[in-house]
Enzyme design. Structure first.
Site, PDB file in Angstrom:
ATOM      1  N   CYS A  53       0.827  -1.218   0.000  1.00  0.00           N
ATOM      2  CA  CYS A  53       0.000   0.000   0.000  1.00  0.00           C
ATOM      3  C   CYS A  53       0.859   1.265   0.000  1.00  0.00           C
ATOM      4  O   CYS A  53       0.553   2.243  -0.692  1.00  0.00           O
ATOM      5  CB  CYS A  53      -0.954   0.000   1.188  1.00  0.00           C
ATOM      6  N   HIS A 195      -1.504   0.254   7.577  1.00  0.00           N
ATOM      7  CA  HIS A 195      -2.061   0.640   6.282  1.00  0.00           C
ATOM      8  C   HIS A 195      -1.814   2.128   6.043  1.00  0.00           C
ATOM      9  O   HIS A 195      -1.559   2.889   6.983  1.00  0.00           O
ATOM     10  CB  HIS A 195      -3.559   0.347   6.239  1.00  0.00           C
ATOM     11  N   ASP A 216      -8.268   5.059  -0.784  1.00  0.00           N
ATOM     12  CA  ASP A 216      -7.676   3.818  -0.281  1.00  0.00           C
ATOM     13  C   ASP A 216      -7.121   3.039  -1.464  1.00  0.00           C
ATOM     14  O   ASP A 216      -7.825   2.828  -2.449  1.00  0.00           O
ATOM     15  CB  ASP A 216      -8.746   2.989   0.442  1.00  0.00           C
TER      16      ASP A 216
END
Length: 284
Positions: A53, A195, A216
């Site tokens: 991520c 994250h 996201d």
């Protein structure tokens, strides 16, 4: 080998996602929304593995820098970043930043090694890489357990960031070429335990509530964009009452300083510390 494949090639990319967001507002402006600010256009690089991520957010963020005629883009060009780096190239650049002395504490925590590993990266690695390119990136820590701030505080600071950075565009001064008037407004890199995401903009509603537009990198978000075209703003919108935002007690934000370049190397720039200005709580 799947890992080698993914380090060579970029993930799924949705170009100019901010444009799609603005079109969704134009087609269906919420009745009680009174103000909107968004960052400069960027491409959405979707996450493909459970650990990448940070890299995908870096790619999306760098696309914003490279898409806009700005000092940050020129500095990236000088540092040899002419196109969006691959995941493996980002790993190399972060390692090179450590070799140059940037963020030694973070480098030590990751054993100064990222290439051909699946180690996660965070906000400080992003800042280290940008500073090694002489771009003045900073971090701001929001620790809600300290009693000094809460989620509302962080949201207000983010609002002030977009309000101040977009004010040139909001100016009443006439401008014949709008593309020349609009300043470069970088997205914010939002990190929490496990994250990271990007903050693309902010909304202000008639009741005073401020909501964030948060991108996201997870693949399911890219699928949502595909199946719910025209509803991008609703997909991104998060506020104090949103579980995905209010369930964390600590955040770290990486951002571009208003004076975005370092003109010479100095030891201070190599040490990455919280640069949230107290007691006014604002980004530098």
């Amino acid at each position: 080998c799947l890992f080698n494949l993914m380090t060579v090639f970029n993930a799924l990319v949705i170009p100019k996602i901010c444009n799609a967001v603005l079109i969704s507002y134009k087609n269906s402006w919420p009745r009680d929304l009174i103000r909107l600010y968004v960052c400069s256009p960027l491409d959405f690089h979707a996450q493909t593995m459970n650990w990448d991520c940070g890299y995908r957010n870096m790619q999306s963020m760098l696309s914003s820098y490279l898409n806009h005629d700005s000092e940050a883009r020129d500095q990236l060009f000088c540092a040899g970043v002419l196109t969006i780096p691959t995941l493996k190239n980002l790993q190399m650049r972060i390692e090179n930043a450590w070799i140059k002395g940037y963020d030694q504490i973070g480098g030590m925590q990751l054993d100064y090694s990222l290439i051909n590993t699946n180690k996660w990266i965070g906000a400080t690695e992003v800042v280290a890489m940008l500073r090694s390119c002489r771009i003045r990136a900073c971090v701001a820590d929001f620790d809600f357990t300290s009693g000094q701030c809460d989620l509302n505080t962080m949201i207000k600071v983010v609002w002030e960031y977009f309000l101040n950075r977009c004010k040139t565009f909001s100016s009443s001064k006439p401008c014949k070429k709008k593309t020349k008037c609009r300043p470069f407004v970088a997205p914010l890199y939002l990190q929490h335990q496990g994250h990271s995401r990007l903050i693309l903009g902010v909304e202000k509603w008639i009741n005073g509530n401020i909501k964030l537009l948060i991108l996201d990198p997870q693949m399911r978000r890219a699928i949502q964009f595909h199946h719910r075209a025209g509803d991008e703003a609703s997909i991104l919108r998060q506020g104090v009452g949103t579980h995905g935002l209010n369930s964390k007690s600590k955040y770290q934000v990486a951002y571009l300083a208003e004076k975005c370049l370092y003109y010479d190397d100095n030891d201070y720039s190599k040490i990455i510390v919280d640069e949230l200005r107290h007691p006014k709580l604002k980004f530098i």
